[in-house]
Design an enzyme around this catalytic site. Structure first.
Site, PDB file in Angstrom:
ATOM      1  N   ARG A  38       7.288 100.343  -4.657  1.00  0.00           N
ATOM      2  CA  ARG A  38       7.574 100.753  -3.275  1.00  0.00           C
ATOM      3  C   ARG A  38       7.619  99.535  -2.352  1.00  0.00           C
ATOM      4  NH1 ARG A  38       9.907 104.507  -2.859  1.00  0.00           N
ATOM      5  NH2 ARG A  38       8.495 105.815  -3.990  1.00  0.00           N
ATOM      6  N   GLY A  43       0.909  95.407  -3.143  1.00  0.00           N
ATOM      7  CA  GLY A  43       1.261  94.755  -4.403  1.00  0.00           C
ATOM      8  C   GLY A  43       2.716  94.331  -4.453  1.00  0.00           C
ATOM      9  N   CYS A  44       3.589  95.179  -3.973  1.00  0.00           N
ATOM     10  CA  CYS A  44       5.019  94.877  -4.001  1.00  0.00           C
ATOM     11  C   CYS A  44       5.360  93.732  -3.051  1.00  0.00           C
ATOM     12  CB  CYS A  44       5.830  96.125  -3.667  1.00  0.00           C
ATOM     13  SG  CYS A  44       5.592  97.429  -4.904  1.00  0.00           S
ATOM     14  N   THR A  45       4.665  93.668  -1.940  1.00  0.00           N
ATOM     15  CA  THR A  45       4.867  92.568  -1.000  1.00  0.00           C
ATOM     16  C   THR A  45       4.382  91.257  -1.612  1.00  0.00           C
ATOM     17  OG1 THR A  45       4.704  94.062   0.893  1.00  0.00           O
ATOM     18  CG2 THR A  45       4.328  91.717   1.312  1.00  0.00           C
ATOM     19  N   ALA A  48       7.019  90.222  -4.221  1.00  0.00           N
ATOM     20  CA  ALA A  48       8.258  89.775  -3.589  1.00  0.00           C
ATOM     21  C   ALA A  48       8.078  88.423  -2.905  1.00  0.00           C
ATOM     22  CB  ALA A  48       8.740  90.818  -2.580  1.00  0.00           C
TER      23      ALA A  48
END
Length: 155
Positions: A38, A43-45, A48
């Site tokens: 998401r 975590g995704c930030t 990325a």
């Protein structure tokens, strides 16, 4: 999950601007195909921003980075802009591409069951075959792990 030596399934998905992008567009170079659950979550930030912070090193190795989630294009656009992400994010809203890569299915969180994207990555070689598989990725340091593998492959 796909395995080393498998042909990477080709795909065509809209990017954060709504333009269609195909894996085959990058034949002849290494491609990191990373799946994340998401946009704009912790975590995704982290993951990325790791790719963003190492972007020059990926460019030096002629490697393309493609991030794929089931977020809509509008969410990807705001995520890319908010964190100044220099690479392509792709929207796989129906999960079909993520499924082809063994990166989509039933998840459980906070007592709820739902379908979603698993945090897996693949390093696709210039010939379109899978060179490395990363299952259940830890977001912190993942970009460095892939850079080290690119160096080993070019070794």
């Amino acid at each position: 999950m796909l395995e080393i030596g498998d042909d990477a399934p080709d795909f065509e998905l809209p990017d954060q601007r709504g333009d269609l992008v195909s894996l085959s567009d990058f034949r002849g170079e290494h491609v990191v195909v990373y799946f994340y659950p998401r946009a704009d979550t912790p975590g995704c930030t982290t993951e990325a921003c790791g790719f963003r912070d190492s972007w020059d090193e990926f460019e030096d190795r002629d490697a393309t980075v493609l991030g794929i989630s089931d977020d809509p294009v509008s969410d990807l656009d705001s995520f890319a802009e908010k964190y100044d992400l220099p690479f392509t994010l792709l929207s796989d809203e129906d999960g079909s591409v993520s499924s082809a890569y063994g990166s989509y299915g039933e998840k459980n969180m906070f007592g709820k069951t739902f379908d979603g994207v698993f945090r897996n990555s693949y390093l696709v070689g210039p010939d379109g075959t899978i060179e490395r598989v990363y299952e259940g990725v830890s977001p912190d340091g993942h970009a460095d792990e892939i850079l080290a593998d690119l160096d080993d492959l070019d070794g």
